[in-house]
Design a protein around this motif. Structure first.
Motif, PDB file in Angstrom:
ATOM      1  N   GLN A 183       0.925  -1.111  -0.073  1.00  0.00           N
ATOM      2  CA  GLN A 183       0.006   0.002   0.095  1.00  0.00           C
ATOM      3  C   GLN A 183       0.973   1.159   0.178  1.00  0.00           C
ATOM      4  O   GLN A 183       0.431   2.379  -0.434  1.00  0.00           O
ATOM      5  CB  GLN A 183      -0.951   0.159   1.360  1.00  0.00           C
ATOM      6  CG  GLN A 183      -2.045  -1.156   1.216  1.00  0.00           C
ATOM      7  CD  GLN A 183      -2.708  -0.945   2.260  1.00  0.00           C
ATOM      8  OE1 GLN A 183      -3.541  -0.068   2.653  1.00  0.00           O
ATOM      9  NE2 GLN A 183      -2.992  -2.197   3.024  1.00  0.00           N
ATOM     10  N   SER A 239      -9.343   4.859   7.192  1.00  0.00           N
ATOM     11  CA  SER A 239      -8.956   5.743   6.184  1.00  0.00           C
ATOM     12  C   SER A 239      -8.886   7.206   6.825  1.00  0.00           C
ATOM     13  O   SER A 239      -9.184   7.493   7.783  1.00  0.00           O
ATOM     14  CB  SER A 239      -9.963   5.795   5.226  1.00  0.00           C
ATOM     15  OG  SER A 239     -11.424   6.155   5.970  1.00  0.00           O
ATOM     16  N   MET A 240      -8.262   7.994   5.856  1.00  0.00           N
ATOM     17  CA  MET A 240      -7.664   9.254   6.271  1.00  0.00           C
ATOM     18  C   MET A 240      -8.830  10.065   6.058  1.00  0.00           C
ATOM     19  O   MET A 240      -9.499  10.001   5.071  1.00  0.00           O
ATOM     20  CB  MET A 240      -6.522   9.855   5.645  1.00  0.00           C
ATOM     21  CG  MET A 240      -6.267  11.298   6.044  1.00  0.00           C
ATOM     22  SD  MET A 240      -4.876  12.053   4.936  1.00  0.00           S
ATOM     23  CE  MET A 240      -5.990  12.749   3.645  1.00  0.00           C
ATOM     24  N   PRO A 282      -6.047  16.802   9.403  1.00  0.00           N
ATOM     25  CA  PRO A 282      -6.251  15.332   9.086  1.00  0.00           C
ATOM     26  C   PRO A 282      -6.593  14.618  10.229  1.00  0.00           C
ATOM     27  O   PRO A 282      -6.138  14.747  11.358  1.00  0.00           O
ATOM     28  CB  PRO A 282      -4.897  15.104   8.472  1.00  0.00           C
ATOM     29  CG  PRO A 282      -4.348  16.212   8.022  1.00  0.00           C
ATOM     30  CD  PRO A 282      -5.074  17.220   8.968  1.00  0.00           C
ATOM     31  N   ILE A 284      -8.259  10.245  11.506  1.00  0.00           N
ATOM     32  CA  ILE A 284      -8.464   8.782  11.129  1.00  0.00           C
ATOM     33  C   ILE A 284      -9.650   8.229  11.436  1.00  0.00           C
ATOM     34  O   ILE A 284     -10.132   8.442  12.381  1.00  0.00           O
ATOM     35  CB  ILE A 284      -7.387   7.625  11.769  1.00  0.00           C
ATOM     36  CG1 ILE A 284      -5.910   8.165  11.397  1.00  0.00           C
ATOM     37  CG2 ILE A 284      -7.332   6.568  10.982  1.00  0.00           C
ATOM     38  CD1 ILE A 284      -5.291   8.660  10.115  1.00  0.00           C
ATOM     39  N   TYR A 293      -1.424  15.310  13.054  1.00  0.00           N
ATOM     40  CA  TYR A 293      -0.920  14.893  11.907  1.00  0.00           C
ATOM     41  C   TYR A 293      -0.723  15.950  10.648  1.00  0.00           C
ATOM     42  O   TYR A 293      -1.247  16.951  10.616  1.00  0.00           O
ATOM     43  CB  TYR A 293      -1.741  13.839  11.302  1.00  0.00           C
ATOM     44  CG  TYR A 293      -2.287  12.688  12.225  1.00  0.00           C
ATOM     45  CD1 TYR A 293      -1.541  11.941  12.946  1.00  0.00           C
ATOM     46  CD2 TYR A 293      -3.788  12.758  12.502  1.00  0.00           C
ATOM     47  CE1 TYR A 293      -2.107  11.173  13.953  1.00  0.00           C
ATOM     48  CE2 TYR A 293      -4.381  11.777  13.487  1.00  0.00           C
ATOM     49  CZ  TYR A 293      -3.581  11.075  14.038  1.00  0.00           C
ATOM     50  OH  TYR A 293      -4.052  10.185  14.879  1.00  0.00           O
ATOM     51  N   VAL A 321      -0.672  15.274   6.585  1.00  0.00           N
ATOM     52  CA  VAL A 321      -1.507  14.328   5.418  1.00  0.00           C
ATOM     53  C   VAL A 321      -0.633  13.260   5.280  1.00  0.00           C
ATOM     54  O   VAL A 321      -1.180  12.029   5.304  1.00  0.00           O
ATOM     55  CB  VAL A 321      -1.741  15.163   4.396  1.00  0.00           C
ATOM     56  CG1 VAL A 321      -2.443  14.415   3.153  1.00  0.00           C
ATOM     57  CG2 VAL A 321      -2.706  16.555   4.666  1.00  0.00           C
ATOM     58  N   MET A 322       0.553  13.423   5.015  1.00  0.00           N
ATOM     59  CA  MET A 322       1.226  12.106   4.830  1.00  0.00           C
ATOM     60  C   MET A 322       1.492  11.166   6.069  1.00  0.00           C
ATOM     61  O   MET A 322       1.249   9.836   6.136  1.00  0.00           O
ATOM     62  CB  MET A 322       2.834  12.515   4.719  1.00  0.00           C
ATOM     63  CG  MET A 322       3.614  11.413   3.878  1.00  0.00           C
ATOM     64  SD  MET A 322       2.929  10.721   2.497  1.00  0.00           S
ATOM     65  CE  MET A 322       3.484  12.077   1.342  1.00  0.00           C
ATOM     66  N   LYS A 371      -1.973   9.400   6.396  1.00  0.00           N
ATOM     67  CA  LYS A 371      -2.083   8.411   5.258  1.00  0.00           C
ATOM     68  C   LYS A 371      -1.485   7.048   5.684  1.00  0.00           C
ATOM     69  O   LYS A 371      -1.705   6.007   5.625  1.00  0.00           O
ATOM     70  CB  LYS A 371      -1.573   8.979   3.992  1.00  0.00           C
ATOM     71  CG  LYS A 371      -2.494   9.806   3.194  1.00  0.00           C
ATOM     72  CD  LYS A 371      -2.008  10.144   1.974  1.00  0.00           C
ATOM     73  CE  LYS A 371      -2.883  11.176   1.057  1.00  0.00           C
ATOM     74  NZ  LYS A 371      -2.608  11.690  -0.184  1.00  0.00           N
ATOM     75  N   ASP A 372      -0.183   7.255   6.166  1.00  0.00           N
ATOM     76  CA  ASP A 372       0.680   6.257   6.615  1.00  0.00           C
ATOM     77  C   ASP A 372       0.091   5.625   7.838  1.00  0.00           C
ATOM     78  O   ASP A 372      -0.015   4.305   7.840  1.00  0.00           O
ATOM     79  CB  ASP A 372       2.009   6.640   7.151  1.00  0.00           C
ATOM     80  CG  ASP A 372       2.719   7.055   5.639  1.00  0.00           C
ATOM     81  OD1 ASP A 372       2.335   6.707   4.555  1.00  0.00           O
ATOM     82  OD2 ASP A 372       4.076   7.611   5.766  1.00  0.00           O
ATOM     83  N   ALA A 396      -3.138   5.395   8.616  1.00  0.00           N
ATOM     84  CA  ALA A 396      -4.316   4.545   8.023  1.00  0.00           C
ATOM     85  C   ALA A 396      -3.949   3.329   7.445  1.00  0.00           C
ATOM     86  O   ALA A 396      -4.480   2.310   7.493  1.00  0.00           O
ATOM     87  CB  ALA A 396      -5.039   5.536   7.102  1.00  0.00           C
ATOM     88  N   ILE A 397      -2.809   3.448   6.613  1.00  0.00           N
ATOM     89  CA  ILE A 397      -2.459   2.128   6.138  1.00  0.00           C
ATOM     90  C   ILE A 397      -1.846   1.160   7.292  1.00  0.00           C
ATOM     91  O   ILE A 397      -2.287  -0.162   7.185  1.00  0.00           O
ATOM     92  CB  ILE A 397      -0.942   2.427   5.331  1.00  0.00           C
ATOM     93  CG1 ILE A 397      -1.376   3.269   3.970  1.00  0.00           C
ATOM     94  CG2 ILE A 397      -0.235   1.141   4.859  1.00  0.00           C
ATOM     95  CD1 ILE A 397      -0.126   3.716   3.030  1.00  0.00           C
TER      96      ILE A 397
END
Length: 364
Positions: A150, A248-249, A257, A259, A312, A314-315, A318-319, A321-322
């Motif tokens: 991902q 998910s973000m 941001p 989660i 957070y 945005v990056m 996202k990480d 959420a992954i």
């Protein structure tokens, strides 16, 4: 006519060969390329270890949470529920309820139950401990592979090496920022827990030691944004990330941001039951041992959905959420060996291939 036909076929073959080989030869952004391994394009080589004993402790803790939920759902009064690395212990206040609780405990695979009067103890068999440790390594390999897929890396190598080691090779990692991001994504436990705040003693948290908190079945956790802020929470969580089905973000009303997460049916039931009987109290959202928020419960929360807010980028969101979506690691991992592999061999090989291609074209 025959000669012209052959020339046309030959010319088409040359054109197609150049078009389809150019992206790989010149490492162009566009077009499909032959995937180059670590030795050809360079990247990151890591050897990881797994703290398998922590997986056993996590299993025991999860069993303790299941016992707590079952006893509350069935209105069985228990006291002194506690756990350590080897066993869960508690007291059944009404001896008439013992057969019922024993029936529930027998359904737990690989467990040994002993009863002394109203005192109950549950531990794992040696075979179950070994099985849990092996599963922790297999699960770590699968989780790391899912996270890297991902993350966007092409065909990362994630494989067992020996009994308790994991080999990770990431081709194409070129910058320090990419390396740091990949390492954090791999090593992050992503262990989500929803824990009840001990409202009866919360005001005393700054005057308590960890040992004092343990006497009441509590732990002291720090706020993720401000380590000076402390929370006194029940050591046994209401539920954990094992009941997570999606993450998910998203963004809050101030466009920051966050989660969003969803729970499975069992988790949604536990979440609903707890919030329904805990109106006016606080629920701590804990991730990797840090409190991200501790909102007041205003009403029963059904549907099995929640949010994790924090400071957070945005990056980072996202990480995270992954990591949550891929599943938490059953046991922590640690770095045993790391080295960056340069692409010198790849550059030489590609250069040699290009020379061979041109030479072959000239000779033909």
């Amino acid at each position: 006519m025959k000669l012209n036909y052959r020339i046309v076929i030959f010319a088409l073959a040359i054109v197609f060969g150049i078009v389809f080989s150019a992206p790989s030869l010149f490492q162009m952004q566009e077009g499909k390329k032959v995937t180059l391994g670590l030795d050809l394009q360079g990247g990151l080589h890591m050897l990881l270890g797994v703290k398998t004993q922590e997986a056993v402790k996590s299993r025991i803790k999860s069993i303790a949470a299941s016992i707590k939920h079952y006893s509350e759902r069935e209105d069985i009064l228990i006291d002194e529920l506690a756990f350590d690395e080897g066993a869960v212990t508690f007291t059944v206040l009404d001896s008439d309820e013992l057969p019922k609780i024993q029936g529930f405990l027998k359904e737990i695979d690989g467990s040994v139950v002993s009863v002394d009067a109203e005192q109950v103890s549950l531990s794992l068999t040696p075979e179950e401990i070994v099985k849990t440790q092996k599963e922790a390594i297999s699960q770590a390999i699968e989780t790391i592979r899912n996270r890297l897929d991902q993350f966007g890396l092409t065909e990362p190598v994630v494989a067992r090496q020996g009994d308790e080691k994991i080999l990770v090779q990431l081709a194409g990692i070129k910058t320090q920022e990419e390396e740091q991001r990949a390492r954090e994504l791999i090593s992050r436990a992503a262990k989500l827990e929803l824990m009840a705040v001990d409202e009866d003693r919360a005001a005393r948290v700054y005057n308590m030691s960890d040992a004092d908190a343990a006497e009441y079945g509590d732990v002291i956790l720090s706020d993720v944004k401000n380590p000076e802020i402390k929370y006194l929470v029940r050591e046994i969580p209401i539920l954990d990330g094992g009941m997570l089905t999606d993450a998910s973000m998203g963004f809050d009303q101030n466009n920051r941001p966050l989660i969003n997460f969803k729970l499975n049916a069992e988790g949604a039931e536990i979440f609903g039951d707890f919030t329904g009987k805990s109106v006016g109290k606080r629920l701590a959202v804990v991730l990797d041992g840090k409190v991200y928020s501790a909102p007041n419960i205003n009403e029963r929360i059904g549907g099995g959905a929640g949010q994790i807010s924090g400071n957070y980028t945005v990056m980072e969101a996202k990480d995270l959420a992954i990591a949550l979506r891929s599943g938490s690691l059953l046991a922590p991992i640690y770095l045993m060996e790391k080295r960056s592999v340069g692409p010198s061999l790849g550059a030489d090989s590609i250069k040699a291939s290009l020379v061979a291609l041109i030479g072959g074209f000239v000779l033909v």
